[in-house]
Design a protein around this motif. Sequence first.
Motif, PDB file in Angstrom:
ATOM      1  N   CYS A  14       0.926  -0.949  -0.053  1.00  0.00           N
ATOM      2  CA  CYS A  14       0.122   0.092  -0.120  1.00  0.00           C
ATOM      3  C   CYS A  14       0.891   1.229  -0.090  1.00  0.00           C
ATOM      4  O   CYS A  14       0.558   2.121  -0.827  1.00  0.00           O
ATOM      5  CB  CYS A  14      -0.966   0.146   1.245  1.00  0.00           C
ATOM      6  SG  CYS A  14      -2.151   1.468   1.217  1.00  0.00           S
ATOM      7  N   LEU A  15       1.746   1.216   0.774  1.00  0.00           N
ATOM      8  CA  LEU A  15       2.792   2.474   0.825  1.00  0.00           C
ATOM      9  C   LEU A  15       3.572   2.500  -0.245  1.00  0.00           C
ATOM     10  O   LEU A  15       3.961   3.938  -0.682  1.00  0.00           O
ATOM     11  CB  LEU A  15       3.566   2.365   2.116  1.00  0.00           C
ATOM     12  CG  LEU A  15       2.836   2.552   3.379  1.00  0.00           C
ATOM     13  CD1 LEU A  15       3.852   2.081   4.657  1.00  0.00           C
ATOM     14  CD2 LEU A  15       2.393   3.680   3.623  1.00  0.00           C
ATOM     15  N   TYR A  16       3.898   1.667  -1.032  1.00  0.00           N
ATOM     16  CA  TYR A  16       4.786   1.639  -2.328  1.00  0.00           C
ATOM     17  C   TYR A  16       3.893   2.413  -3.145  1.00  0.00           C
ATOM     18  O   TYR A  16       4.312   3.396  -4.040  1.00  0.00           O
ATOM     19  CB  TYR A  16       4.919   0.374  -2.814  1.00  0.00           C
ATOM     20  CG  TYR A  16       5.485   0.218  -4.193  1.00  0.00           C
ATOM     21  CD1 TYR A  16       6.855   0.229  -4.172  1.00  0.00           C
ATOM     22  CD2 TYR A  16       4.774   0.188  -5.506  1.00  0.00           C
ATOM     23  CE1 TYR A  16       7.529   0.575  -5.557  1.00  0.00           C
ATOM     24  CE2 TYR A  16       5.452   0.047  -6.531  1.00  0.00           C
ATOM     25  CZ  TYR A  16       6.812   0.343  -6.862  1.00  0.00           C
ATOM     26  OH  TYR A  16       7.325   0.151  -8.018  1.00  0.00           O
ATOM     27  N   TYR A  79      -6.465  -6.183 -14.410  1.00  0.00           N
ATOM     28  CA  TYR A  79      -4.846  -6.421 -14.144  1.00  0.00           C
ATOM     29  C   TYR A  79      -4.769  -7.614 -13.354  1.00  0.00           C
ATOM     30  O   TYR A  79      -4.130  -8.549 -13.514  1.00  0.00           O
ATOM     31  CB  TYR A  79      -4.077  -5.369 -13.627  1.00  0.00           C
ATOM     32  CG  TYR A  79      -2.672  -5.508 -13.273  1.00  0.00           C
ATOM     33  CD1 TYR A  79      -1.801  -5.761 -14.298  1.00  0.00           C
ATOM     34  CD2 TYR A  79      -2.171  -5.432 -12.074  1.00  0.00           C
ATOM     35  CE1 TYR A  79      -0.426  -5.967 -14.186  1.00  0.00           C
ATOM     36  CE2 TYR A  79      -1.082  -5.521 -11.802  1.00  0.00           C
ATOM     37  CZ  TYR A  79      -0.139  -5.883 -12.867  1.00  0.00           C
ATOM     38  OH  TYR A  79       1.237  -5.978 -12.391  1.00  0.00           O
ATOM     39  N   GLY A  80      -5.532  -7.491 -12.164  1.00  0.00           N
ATOM     40  CA  GLY A  80      -5.330  -8.620 -11.177  1.00  0.00           C
ATOM     41  C   GLY A  80      -5.944  -9.831 -11.824  1.00  0.00           C
ATOM     42  O   GLY A  80      -5.636 -10.773 -11.426  1.00  0.00           O
ATOM     43  N   ALA A  81      -7.101  -9.959 -12.634  1.00  0.00           N
ATOM     44  CA  ALA A  81      -7.323 -11.007 -13.249  1.00  0.00           C
ATOM     45  C   ALA A  81      -6.615 -11.557 -14.616  1.00  0.00           C
ATOM     46  O   ALA A  81      -6.884 -12.473 -15.226  1.00  0.00           O
ATOM     47  CB  ALA A  81      -8.821 -10.792 -13.699  1.00  0.00           C
ATOM     48  N   GLY A  82      -5.605 -10.582 -14.825  1.00  0.00           N
ATOM     49  CA  GLY A  82      -4.920 -10.946 -16.151  1.00  0.00           C
ATOM     50  C   GLY A  82      -5.377 -10.830 -17.373  1.00  0.00           C
ATOM     51  O   GLY A  82      -5.188 -11.285 -18.366  1.00  0.00           O
ATOM     52  N   LEU A 156      -1.371  -0.090 -12.489  1.00  0.00           N
ATOM     53  CA  LEU A 156      -0.576  -1.258 -12.902  1.00  0.00           C
ATOM     54  C   LEU A 156       0.601  -1.330 -11.885  1.00  0.00           C
ATOM     55  O   LEU A 156       1.724  -2.012 -12.250  1.00  0.00           O
ATOM     56  CB  LEU A 156      -0.201  -1.149 -14.413  1.00  0.00           C
ATOM     57  CG  LEU A 156      -1.074  -1.937 -15.384  1.00  0.00           C
ATOM     58  CD1 LEU A 156      -2.256  -1.536 -15.197  1.00  0.00           C
ATOM     59  CD2 LEU A 156      -0.441  -2.002 -16.710  1.00  0.00           C
ATOM     60  N   SER A 157       0.508  -0.490 -10.773  1.00  0.00           N
ATOM     61  CA  SER A 157       1.520  -0.519  -9.572  1.00  0.00           C
ATOM     62  C   SER A 157       2.756   0.177 -10.054  1.00  0.00           C
ATOM     63  O   SER A 157       3.784  -0.219  -9.924  1.00  0.00           O
ATOM     64  CB  SER A 157       1.930  -1.761  -9.151  1.00  0.00           C
ATOM     65  OG  SER A 157       0.811  -2.546  -8.642  1.00  0.00           O
ATOM     66  N   GLN A 158       2.669   1.339 -11.092  1.00  0.00           N
ATOM     67  CA  GLN A 158       3.827   2.145 -11.580  1.00  0.00           C
ATOM     68  C   GLN A 158       3.553   3.413 -11.299  1.00  0.00           C
ATOM     69  O   GLN A 158       3.651   4.443 -12.093  1.00  0.00           O
ATOM     70  CB  GLN A 158       4.048   1.876 -12.920  1.00  0.00           C
ATOM     71  CG  GLN A 158       4.232   0.248 -13.302  1.00  0.00           C
ATOM     72  CD  GLN A 158       4.604   0.287 -14.799  1.00  0.00           C
ATOM     73  OE1 GLN A 158       5.431   0.969 -15.207  1.00  0.00           O
ATOM     74  NE2 GLN A 158       4.624  -0.733 -15.385  1.00  0.00           N
ATOM     75  N   PRO A 159       3.590   4.039  -9.898  1.00  0.00           N
ATOM     76  CA  PRO A 159       2.934   5.208  -9.452  1.00  0.00           C
ATOM     77  C   PRO A 159       4.160   6.337  -9.775  1.00  0.00           C
ATOM     78  O   PRO A 159       3.837   7.544  -9.563  1.00  0.00           O
ATOM     79  CB  PRO A 159       2.383   5.306  -8.152  1.00  0.00           C
ATOM     80  CG  PRO A 159       3.353   4.055  -7.726  1.00  0.00           C
ATOM     81  CD  PRO A 159       3.493   3.189  -8.754  1.00  0.00           C
ATOM     82  N   ARG A 160       5.371   5.795  -9.581  1.00  0.00           N
ATOM     83  CA  ARG A 160       6.649   6.824  -9.535  1.00  0.00           C
ATOM     84  C   ARG A 160       6.596   7.835 -10.529  1.00  0.00           C
ATOM     85  O   ARG A 160       7.011   8.795 -10.595  1.00  0.00           O
ATOM     86  CB  ARG A 160       7.796   6.178  -9.271  1.00  0.00           C
ATOM     87  CG  ARG A 160       7.914   5.746  -7.778  1.00  0.00           C
ATOM     88  CD  ARG A 160       9.174   4.867  -7.346  1.00  0.00           C
ATOM     89  NE  ARG A 160       9.322   4.718  -6.136  1.00  0.00           N
ATOM     90  CZ  ARG A 160       8.703   3.756  -5.205  1.00  0.00           C
ATOM     91  NH1 ARG A 160       7.797   3.399  -5.795  1.00  0.00           N
ATOM     92  NH2 ARG A 160       8.812   3.622  -3.961  1.00  0.00           N
ATOM     93  N   SER A 161       6.224   7.118 -11.889  1.00  0.00           N
ATOM     94  CA  SER A 161       6.232   8.042 -13.119  1.00  0.00           C
ATOM     95  C   SER A 161       5.209   9.241 -13.061  1.00  0.00           C
ATOM     96  O   SER A 161       5.614  10.166 -13.427  1.00  0.00           O
ATOM     97  CB  SER A 161       6.206   7.070 -14.232  1.00  0.00           C
ATOM     98  OG  SER A 161       4.526   6.592 -14.323  1.00  0.00           O
ATOM     99  N   THR A 298      -7.704   2.156  -3.392  1.00  0.00           N
ATOM    100  CA  THR A 298      -8.440   1.252  -4.516  1.00  0.00           C
ATOM    101  C   THR A 298      -7.759   0.307  -5.499  1.00  0.00           C
ATOM    102  O   THR A 298      -8.247  -0.570  -5.771  1.00  0.00           O
ATOM    103  CB  THR A 298      -8.926   2.736  -5.242  1.00  0.00           C
ATOM    104  OG1 THR A 298      -9.766   3.410  -4.482  1.00  0.00           O
ATOM    105  CG2 THR A 298     -10.123   2.352  -6.514  1.00  0.00           C
ATOM    106  N   ILE A 299      -6.608   1.025  -5.563  1.00  0.00           N
ATOM    107  CA  ILE A 299      -5.883  -0.069  -6.788  1.00  0.00           C
ATOM    108  C   ILE A 299      -5.635  -1.410  -6.020  1.00  0.00           C
ATOM    109  O   ILE A 299      -5.660  -2.496  -6.612  1.00  0.00           O
ATOM    110  CB  ILE A 299      -4.381   0.659  -6.967  1.00  0.00           C
ATOM    111  CG1 ILE A 299      -4.851   1.895  -7.807  1.00  0.00           C
ATOM    112  CG2 ILE A 299      -3.505  -0.189  -7.485  1.00  0.00           C
ATOM    113  CD1 ILE A 299      -3.704   2.815  -7.867  1.00  0.00           C
ATOM    114  N   ARG A 300      -5.038  -1.624  -4.809  1.00  0.00           N
ATOM    115  CA  ARG A 300      -4.851  -2.719  -4.047  1.00  0.00           C
ATOM    116  C   ARG A 300      -5.995  -3.604  -3.993  1.00  0.00           C
ATOM    117  O   ARG A 300      -6.056  -4.896  -4.391  1.00  0.00           O
ATOM    118  CB  ARG A 300      -4.212  -2.322  -2.622  1.00  0.00           C
ATOM    119  CG  ARG A 300      -2.791  -1.967  -2.716  1.00  0.00           C
ATOM    120  CD  ARG A 300      -1.727  -3.134  -3.438  1.00  0.00           C
ATOM    121  NE  ARG A 300      -1.810  -4.358  -2.639  1.00  0.00           N
ATOM    122  CZ  ARG A 300      -1.442  -5.543  -3.257  1.00  0.00           C
ATOM    123  NH1 ARG A 300      -1.069  -5.591  -4.449  1.00  0.00           N
ATOM    124  NH2 ARG A 300      -1.447  -6.601  -2.464  1.00  0.00           N
TER     125      ARG A 300
END
Length: 452
Positions: A14-16, A79-82, A156-161, A298-300
Amino acid sequence: MLTRTKVTAEIKACLYLAIPLATAQLAQSATGFIDTVMTGMLGSEALAAGGLGAMLFTFLMVVSIGAISAVSPLVAAAYGAGASDRVALVVRQGLWLAALLTIPLTFIVLNGTPLLLALGQNSDTVALTQTYLNAIAWGYFPALGFATLRSFVAALSQPRSVMVIMLIGTCLNLTGNYVLMFGKFGFPALGLAGVGFASAFSFWVMFSILVIYILRQPSLRQYQVFRHLHQFERKTFRTLLTVGLPISGMLAMETGLFTITTFLMGQLGTVTLAAHQIALQSAALSFNIPLGISFATTIRVGQLFGKQDLAGTRLAGFVGIWLGGIGMAVTAALFWFAPSFVVDLYIDINNPANAAVVNLAEALLGVAAIFQIVDGIQANAAGALRGLQDTQVPMLIAIASYWGVGLCSGLILSRQFGLDGVGLWWGLALGLMVASVVLTWRFHLLTQPKAA
């Protein structure tokens, strides 16, 4: 079985997501703060006109982004479901929604004068406001398009951008304000219109950078979200609206509550309104922390919901809810134990002429310390429910909590019990408290294990 290892892993996950997303939100808030400070350099008339224009533009944009934010839970679940094809389809229809929303929003803002006059605003101020609106109106599509693509990348777990691009946008906005307001480096001095053009330009740059990043990043390029953009897919678009419009409505209700409270505070006098603005701006700034966590929640929840992992979904939701409360406990402690420090950031607390404002602002910050925690909880409970794509009932809960409990109790405490502005703020606290309890309880009911 729930173990400490699983809880720790979920907190880290979550913190990531939450830290860069909260940083991005702070950057966005900083842009508004910078605009206000630099507009003040043009004089009080420009400051009033710019504030009025920013209020209209931002309100419409926030409500619209609420609808577009449905992209986040839908992409996370796919994404979670592929289901990569489903991911791309949702993003494309999100861009369709952004384009369609742009048309009425731009029209309203370009023709904002009659609306502002109907709201009783000064005609000279409105004339100056319209110059700002004519400039910033062209930023609606890139702002909404960026919100769509930001939801895709973060899901898609790429928030740093996203964080980096929004920081770039803040720097561009600052530079653009300086150049276009005052006519530097050969550009004409556009005054307040320059602030609007600088904001619109920064929106276009952020949107363009994110498009390029998606096209160049292999893990994102594989989804080919920009292929077949001309194809309108009715079923997916309808799903976006079904999930997104209640989110938009919920944001409108919450924003509307604080707007109405501001008007009511203004009726109590200049001192009350000034103290209210100090406390409100402080609370709004700190709210970026749980807001970033709520995006991550929400994302997790959406990703694990897509995997049909009910236990993981439940854990992710409650981790986000409690992180939201804990995150706000930090600022609550600051408001409670050091209110003078906070107030001194806005006005000189040692000036006897400011004594009435300082005393009332400190009292309001004491109330804010209470509702900070419940505000963080309710924001993340709503975020967890969005991850489940449950948005219609939460909107009704928000209406009942914010307006039924919050506004009504605030009016009673203010007028019947003579608490004035402090009473209105206690109403806000009670409304948010009810929302936090009911929304959290709903998430508990929707994710509790089924009986064997």
